[in-house]
Design an enzyme around this catalytic site. Sequence first.
Site, PDB file in Angstrom:
ATOM      1  N   GLY A  56      15.263 -31.463   3.271  1.00 54.49           N
ATOM      2  CA  GLY A  56      14.511 -30.878   4.083  1.00 54.49           C
ATOM      3  C   GLY A  56      13.546 -29.484   3.785  1.00 54.49           C
ATOM      4  O   GLY A  56      13.698 -29.396   2.276  1.00 54.49           O
ATOM      5  N   CYS A  57      13.142 -28.922   4.338  1.00 56.84           N
ATOM      6  CA  CYS A  57      12.474 -27.577   3.788  1.00 56.84           C
ATOM      7  C   CYS A  57      13.131 -26.891   2.951  1.00 56.84           C
ATOM      8  O   CYS A  57      14.385 -26.353   3.227  1.00 56.84           O
ATOM      9  CB  CYS A  57      11.945 -26.843   4.917  1.00 56.84           C
ATOM     10  N   PHE A  58      12.624 -26.602   1.602  1.00 62.71           N
ATOM     11  CA  PHE A  58      13.534 -25.976   0.773  1.00 62.71           C
ATOM     12  C   PHE A  58      13.920 -24.556   0.893  1.00 62.71           C
ATOM     13  O   PHE A  58      14.756 -23.828   0.543  1.00 62.71           O
ATOM     14  CB  PHE A  58      13.194 -25.846  -0.644  1.00 62.71           C
TER      15      PHE A  58
END
Length: 233
Positions: A56-58
């Site tokens: 997912g979003c880093f």
Amino acid sequence: MHTSFKRLLLGLAMAGVVGQCWAFSFGRSEEPVVIAAPALDEISQAHSETAVFAGGCFWGVQGVFQHVKGVHRAVSGYAGGAADTARYERVSDGDTGHAESVQVTFDPTQVSYGSLLQIYFSVAHDPTELDRQGPDSGTQYRSALFVQSPEQQRVAQAYIAQLDAAHVFGKPIVTRLEHDKGFYPAEDYHQDFLTEHPAYPYIVVNDLPKVAHLKQLYPQRYQEQPALVKGGS
């Protein structure tokens, strides 16, 4: 979350215009899952190893690993695609083959690859969500491990089989094991985003709970001072 909308909100955040009242448009944090440690793990006397995780979003994945003892560096970036498309604006289109990823450099004598996998599957993301994570959707948000060696491949495969057999998630793990095609660090403004923007609504709702879950479930692994990219702690 539609990627163009996320880009718009990120631009507003950089300008300091997004307030806490926007928080509920970002969904909610994934719940942690208590899981057993891997039965098979690496045994290494080396003091430095690299692993690449996509979940997912880093921002949140980086934030979690920065608080793990034995992690020297955790860099947000892109993996799975070509060098010429490793830019946030292109990766956000979802057609580059890249996944938002985090390259973790760690000391295997302090924290093993298997222990990092346990944290990854347990608190850093939900490994049963296909091509999405929380409010974000697209192949760039897929769950993937970019294995750096045959040993990492062996440990990761065995652990996924172990967790699936135990039915700890209720749904099959969809995490992909992908060969390393190169890791490309993300733009400077993405680095240490959780630490630098703790009041940003997306971070408040989706990512700060992950760090809290790390501290709660793995207190022996938790370090209060994050291993930052900028200024290198």
